[in-house]
Design a protein around this motif. Structure first.
Motif, PDB file in Angstrom:
ATOM      1  N   GLU B 305     -12.099   7.385   0.637  1.00 51.10           N
ATOM      2  CA  GLU B 305     -10.780   7.117   1.185  1.00 51.10           C
ATOM      3  C   GLU B 305      -9.714   7.649   0.245  1.00 51.10           C
ATOM      4  O   GLU B 305      -9.849   7.567  -0.962  1.00 51.10           O
ATOM      5  N   PHE B 381      -6.409  11.397  10.750  1.00 48.33           N
ATOM      6  CA  PHE B 381      -6.580  10.433   9.666  1.00 48.33           C
ATOM      7  C   PHE B 381      -6.519   9.006  10.193  1.00 48.33           C
ATOM      8  O   PHE B 381      -5.766   8.699  11.111  1.00 48.33           O
ATOM      9  N   LEU B 383      -5.423   5.486   8.966  1.00 49.04           N
ATOM     10  CA  LEU B 383      -4.544   5.011   7.900  1.00 49.04           C
ATOM     11  C   LEU B 383      -4.470   3.495   7.878  1.00 49.04           C
ATOM     12  O   LEU B 383      -4.493   2.845   8.921  1.00 49.04           O
ATOM     13  N   ILE B 394      -1.157   3.413   0.746  1.00 51.49           N
ATOM     14  CA  ILE B 394      -1.747   3.955   1.976  1.00 51.49           C
ATOM     15  C   ILE B 394      -3.206   4.289   1.691  1.00 51.49           C
ATOM     16  O   ILE B 394      -3.509   5.029   0.753  1.00 51.49           O
ATOM     17  N   SER B 396      -6.345   6.087   3.296  1.00 53.34           N
ATOM     18  CA  SER B 396      -6.523   7.012   4.418  1.00 53.34           C
ATOM     19  C   SER B 396      -7.934   7.575   4.434  1.00 53.34           C
ATOM     20  O   SER B 396      -8.519   7.859   3.393  1.00 53.34           O
TER      21      SER B 396
END
Lengths: 130, 767
Positions: B305, B381, B383, B394, B396
Motif C-alpha cells: 500500500e 486506486f 484509497l 492516505i 492507497s
C-alpha cells in the motif's frame, strides 16, 4: 467379323439414342443381331418376347429403371431368371443400387466411360462363351 | 551469559580484570574519608556487575582477588580484606543474577523498563549486600565501631550504588560491537556539546562561580546529549562530568561543598546519581522510540500500500516507497511540495474533494477511483483517507491490474454469454457448470434447468459412450475440433452438431473440465447431402454424352477403310484425348465430392500390391511409350498380399504416376519402388522432372493447387490429384511424404503399416 449363319441376338436397353446406336453399330459389325429398347418397360417386353442371348442394360432410365426391370426379369422362371445380363452404366460398381441386385444371378458389370464399343463386344463374346 | 573461554585466555582475562578492578578500587579508596575502606566513589561495583553480565559468573576469581588486593594493600588485614572481597563479589554476582533473571540481562539497558529494573535490583538491592558484609566485617575485624555503622554503611552503599549506576551502563554500551555511524555534522555537534559540557562543568566546579549554585547549567548539555547523541555518549558525558565534579569538589570548589569532604562527595554523588538515572533513561527512551520509528518506517516503506502524510498546507510530509512508485514520482519531487504543484489540476478531481473533506471537516473516507497522471496515463486506486493531527494520511492500493483483469473477465464473459454459438462448460464428470444464451437457444433449456445436471440430458442414448473417449483425449492435452455427432434438444429434436472441446485448467494447470462449443449442422448436413446428390447427378448426366463422344471417336479412329486425311485423323485424336481428359476430370470431381462428404467407400481386402501397381503401369503404357520414358522398377517381391482397397490404391498410384509422367521431359526416367521394413510397406514414385518450387511445397496437397511451373509446363492437370491422394491416404491410416528439388525431380513415398489400410465406411448414400 466372321459371318454367322445363326447370329446371336443382343438386346440393348438404353435410353440414350446416341449410345444405343453406337453399340448397335459396333455389335452388328461384330456379327450380332441387335435390338434396341429405349426404356426399362419396353426392354422388359422385348426380353420376354425375343428371349435374346444377352441383354445389355442401362441403369438410369425413364419409366422403369434398369434395376427394377432386372428384378422383374428375374421373377420370370422360364427365361428371365437365368438370362445373361451385362449392366452398363456410369454408376460405380460399388453403388448401392447396383450391389443389391447383382449378386447371385449371371450378371456382369461395365462402366460406360471406362469401356469402348470393342470392349462391349468382347464382354458379350465372353458372356456367351460361358 | 557464560561464554566458553579457552583456559589461557580465561586466565588472561581474569588477570586483566583483576588489575582493572584493583586500580579502580585504589582510586576509589583515595576518597575514603569515614573509614579507610568505605568510600562514596566506588566504580569497582559497576565494573563487577558489568563483567558478570558480559562475561558470566566464571570471572568471579578476578573480582574476588581484585577486591581482596585492593583492601589488603590498604589496611593489611587479611581476614577483613577477605570478608570485604566476599561482599564485593557476592554483590556483583547477585546483581547480575537478578538482572539476568528478572530484567533480561544486558538487553535491560536498551529498554526504559529494563533500565529501571536494573536500577532497583542491581543498584539498590545487591549493593546493600556488599555494604552489609563490608561494614560488619570492618566492625568484627576491629576496624570500626558499631556506633559508626550507620554513616559507614550509608557511605559504602552510596559508593556502590553510584558505581553501579554510572559505570555499569557505560561499560555495557561501549562493549556493544555495533559501529557508530556518525556523519561529519553529528561529529561536530558532539564535539561542541562535549566541549560545552566540560567548560560549563569546569566553570561550575571551580572558583570562577564560587558563591553561586549553578550546577543546573550542566543539565542542558547532558539532556542534549541524551536526546541526540545516543547511549554511549550519554554515559560518557556523565562520567566526564563526575570526574570534573569530584576533582572540583575535592579541591574545595563547587556547589556541593559541605563541612566534611565525605559529606561534600555524598551530596555530589546523590546529585550525579539522579542525573545519571534521568539522562540514561531519557537516552534509552529516545533510542527505543527511534528504533520503533525505524521499524514502522521499514514496514511502511515495504508495504504494497502507498502511504503518505499530507500536511494542512497540502505539502507532502511523508511518503513511502510504494507511493513514490504509484505516483510515478520521486521522493525529492514530492516531499516539501504541495499536491497541486506535483499534480496540476488535481483540485478539480473527485479525489481532491474527498481529501479536502478529510482535511477540513475531519471526515475519513474510503473510495476507489481512477487517477489521471500528468503524463496522460491513468491508474485505478483504492484509497483510505484519514484525518490525523498533522493533516491527513492516505493509504492507497494500486488496483489498476485488478481492474483490468476484471474488465477482461467481464468482456470475455460477455462475449461468451452473447455468442450465437452454444458454449457449455462441464466438469470432467460431465456436470454442466456454465451455459450461455447460445446454448439456451440451441437446446431450449434455460441456465437454471441445466446447471449442475449431467450432460447426458443433452446426448441421445446411442451417443452417450462418446464422452469417455473425448475425456481421455482432453486429459492428454488434445483439443477436439469439429467432432461431428448428434445432440438432443429439450423438445426431443435430434440434431446433427459439430463439437469443439477445449480443456479448462485450474491455476496449477491441471485439467478440471472442458468447454464445448456446439454448432448445429443439421442444415449444413442437409445442404451437403443435396450437394452430394447434385454432383452425382450432374456427373452422371455429363458422363453419358461424354461416353457417346468417346465411343464414336474410337469407332471413327478404328475405321481404317475410310479416307480420312492425316489432318482429319489428327483432329479426331484431339477430340478423343480431350474427351478422355474430361471424363478423368469428372471422375476426379466426383471423388473429391465423395471424400469431402465422407461418402467414399473404403473396403480393404487382401490384395496383391505388385499386381495393382503393374496394372496401373499397363494403363499408362501408351503415354509412357509415346513420351519414350524409361520406367525403373524396383519391387520387393516378398510383399505378396496386403490388406488394401484396390480402388483406393489404384487411384493413389495412378495419380502419382500420371504426375510423374506429366512433369517429366521426353526420354526421361521414372521410378517405382515397392519395399518394406519391419512395420510398414512403401510405394515410392519418383521422377527427374521439373520439381516443385520451395515456396509452393506446403500447398501441393491443397484442392485445386498447382505449382506455377506445373501450369507452364502442362495445362492439363486438374489440381485435384494430390488432394485426392492425400485425403484417401489420411482416411485409410497411411502417410505420404515427398522430396522435391526444382528442375531435379520429385519423389513421393506412400507408406502404410504392414497391417494395411484402415477400414473407413462412407455413409453410403445412393448417388
Amino acid at each position: 467379323m466372321e459371318e454367322n449363319t445363326n447370329p446371336k441376338r443382343v438386346l440393348v436397353i438404353e435410353d440414350d439414342q446416341s449410345l444405343a446406336t453406337a453399340m448397335k453399330d459396333g455389335l452388328e459389325s461384330s456379327g450380332y443381331n441387335v435390338t434396341i429398347a429405349g426404356d426399362g418397360d419396353e426392354g422388359f417386353r422385348f426380353a420376354l418376347e425375343q428371349k435374346p442371348d444377352v441383354i445389355i442394360l442401362d441403369v438410369l432410365m425413364p419409366k422403369v429403371d434398369g434395376m427394377t426391370m432386372l428384378k422383374g426379369l428375374r421373377q420370370d422362371e422360364a427365361y428371365g431368371k437365368n438370362a445373361k445380363v451385362i449392366i452398363l452404366s456410369n454408376l460405380d460398381a460399388d453403388d448401392k443400387i447396383v450391389t443389391d441386385v447383382v449378386e447371385t444371378q449371371p450378371t456382369y458389370y461395365l462402366i460406360k466411360s471406362e469401356v469402348n464399343v470393342d470392349g462391349i463386344s468382347a464382354k458379350v463374346k465372353e458372356v456367351l462363351g460361358n | 551469559m557464560d561464554l566458553y573461554l579457552p583456559r589461557r585466555r580465561e586466565l588472561a582475562i581474569n588477570i586483566v580484570l583483576a588489575l582493572i578492578y584493583f586500580i579502580a578500587g585504589k582510586l576509589g579508596l583515595q576518597l575514603a574519608f569515614v573509614n579507610e575502606s568505605a568510600t562514596v566513589v566506588w566504580p569497582p561495583t559497576g565494573i563487577a556487575i558489568a563483567s558478570f553480565l558480559l562475561l558470566g559468573y566464571r570471572i568471579w576469581p578476578a573480582i574476588f582477588i581484585g577486591a581482596f588486593l585492593t583492601n589488603f594493600t590498604t589496611n593489611g588485614a587479611v581476614l577483613i580484606s577477605l570478608g570485604i572481597a566476599l561482599g564485593n563479589t557476592l554483590e556483583g554476582i547477585i546483581a547480575a543474577l537478578l538482572v539476568n533473571k528478572l530484567a533480561g540481562g544486558k538487553e535491560a539497558f536498551y529498554k526504559v523498563s529494563g533500565y529501571f529494573k536494573f536500577f532497583l535490583l542491581a543498584g539498590v538491592l545487591s549493593t546493600a549486600i556488599s555494604a552489609d558484609i563490608g561494614v560488619i566485617t570492618l566492625i568484627l575485624g576491629g576496624a570500626a565501631n558499631w556506633s559508626e555503622f550507620g554513616p559507614i554503611w550509608l557511605t559504602w552503599w552510596t559508593g556502590d550504588l553510584s558505581g553501579a549506576l554510572i559505570v555499569t551502563p557505560f561499560i555495557i554500551y561501549w562493549s556493544n560491537r555495533k559501529y557508530i555511524q556518525w556523519g561529519p555534522k553529528k561529529i561536530v555537534e558532539a564535539v561542541i556539546v562535549f566541549l560545552a559540557l566540560i567548560i560549563v562543568g569546569y566553570a561550575v566546579f571551580s572558583n570562577l562561580t564560587s558563591g553561586y549554585s549553578l550546577v543546573f547549567l550542566c543539565l542542558p548539555m547532558i539532556i542534549w546529549i541524551a536526546f541526540r547523541l545516543g547511549l554511549r555518549a550519554t554515559t560518557t558525558s556523565i562520567i566526564a562530568l563526575s570526574i570534573i565534579a569530584i576533582v572540583g569538589t575535592l579541591s574545595g570548589q563547587g556547589p556541593f561543598l559541605r563541612d566534611t569532604p565525605n559529606r561534600s562527595l555524598f551530596s555530589l554523588q546523590a546529585f550525579m546519581d539522579i542525573v545519571a538515572i534521568s539522562a540514561v533513561a531519557l537516552a534509552i527512551a529516545v533510542v527505543e522510540r527511534r528504533r520503533l520509528d525505524e521499524r514502522f518506517e521499514r514496514v511502511i516503506d515495504n508495504m504494497i500500500e502507498g502511504f503518505q502524510i499530507i500536511g494542512f498546507d497540502w505539502k507532502y510530509q511523508y511518503v513511502n516507497d510504494s507511493i513514490v512508485k504509484q505516483g510515478k514520482s520521486t521522493r525529492e519531487k514530492l516531499l516539501g511540495h504541495t499536491m497541486m504543484e506535483v499534480y496540476p489540476g488535481i483540485e478539480e478531481t473527485e479525489v481532491f474533494a474527498q481529501l479536502k473533506r478529510a482535511m477540513v471537516e475531519r471526515i475519513p473516507h474510503k473510495m476507489e477511483t481512477e487517477f489521471k497522471f500528468p503524463d496522460g496515463s491513468s491508474g485505478w486506486f483504492e484509497l483510505r483517507i484519514e484525518p490525523i493531527p498533522e493533516g491527513i494520511f492516505i493509504l492507497s492500493l494500486d488496483a489498476t491490474e485488478r481492474k483490468r483483469q476484471q474488465e477482461t473477465l467481464k468482456r470475455t464473459a460477455s462475449i461468451v454469454e452473447n455468442a450465437t454459438e452454444a458454449i457449455i462448460g462441464k466438469t470432467l464428470d460431465g456436470i454442466i457448470t456454465s451455459w450461455n444464451k447460445g446454448a439456451e437457444e440451441l437446446y431450449g433449456y434455460t441456465e437454471e434447468e441445466v446447471l449442475g445436471k449431467p450432460n447426458t440430458i443433452l446426448i441421445p442414448p446411442e451417443h452417450t459412450d462418446e464422452w469417455e473417449g473425448i475425456k481421455g483425449k482432453l486429459l492428454q492435452g488434445e483439443d477436439i475440433k469439429n467432432f461431428e455427432t448428434q445432440r438432443i434438444t429439450k423438445n426431443g429434436r435430434v440434431m446433427d452438431v459439430s463439437m469443439t472441446y477445449s480443456p479448462i485448467k485450474d491455476e496449477s494447470g491441471a485439467i478440471t473440465g472442458t468447454s464445448a462449443i456446439v454448432r448445429d449442422i443439421t442444415e449444413k448436413k442437409k445442404i451437403d447431402s443435396m450437394k452430394n446428390e447434385f454432383v452425382a447427378l450432374a456427373s452422371h448426366q455429363l458422363k453419358t454424352p461424354l461416353t457417346s463422344i468417346k465411343w464414336y471417336s474410337e469407332l471413327l479412329l478404328k475405321k481404317t477403310d475410310t479416307n480420312f486425311s492425316e489432318k482429319q485423323l489428327q483432329y479426331l485424336r484431339e477430340i478423343h484425348k480431350s474427351n478422355k481428359r474430361m471424363i478423368y476430370l469428372i471422375n476426379a470431381l466426383l471423388n473429391v465430392s465423395r471424400i469431402d462428404l465422407g461418402t467414399f467407400i473404403i473396403d480393404p481386402k487382401e490384395a496383391n500390391l505388385i499386381e495393382i501397381v503393374e496394372s496401373v503401369l499397363e494403363d499408362f503404357k501408351v503415354q509412357i511409350d509415346s513420351r519414350n520414358l524409361t520406367i525403373e522398377k524396383n519391387f520387393d517381391y516378398s510383399i505378396q498380399s496386403v490388406i488394401l482397397d484396390i480402388n483406393v490404391m489404384r487411384i493413389i498410384v495412378s495419380n502419382l504416376l500420371s504426375n510423374a509422367i506429366r512433369y517429366s521431359e521426353d526420354n526421361g526416367t521414372i521410378g517405382i519402388e515397392i519395399r518394406r521394413d519391419e512395420q510398414s510397406f512403401f510405394v515410392k514414385v519418383w521422377d527427374r522432372g521439373i520439381g516443385i518450387p520451395n515456396h509452393q511445397k506446403d500447398k501441393i496437397f491443397k484442392k485445386f493447387s498447382r505449382a506455377d511451373n506445373a501450369m507452364v509446363k502442362n495445362t492439363d492437370g486438374s489440381g485435384l490429384g494430390l488432394y485426392i491422394v492425400k485425403s484417401l491416404i489420411d482416411q485409410t491410416g497411411g502417410s505420404i511424404n515427398f522430396e522435391s528439388e526444382e528442375n531435379q525431380g520429385t519423389s513421393f513415398t506412400v507408406s502404410y503399416p504392414m497391417s494395411g489400410m484402415k477400414e473407413k465406411e462412407g455413409s453410403g448414400q445412393p448417388n
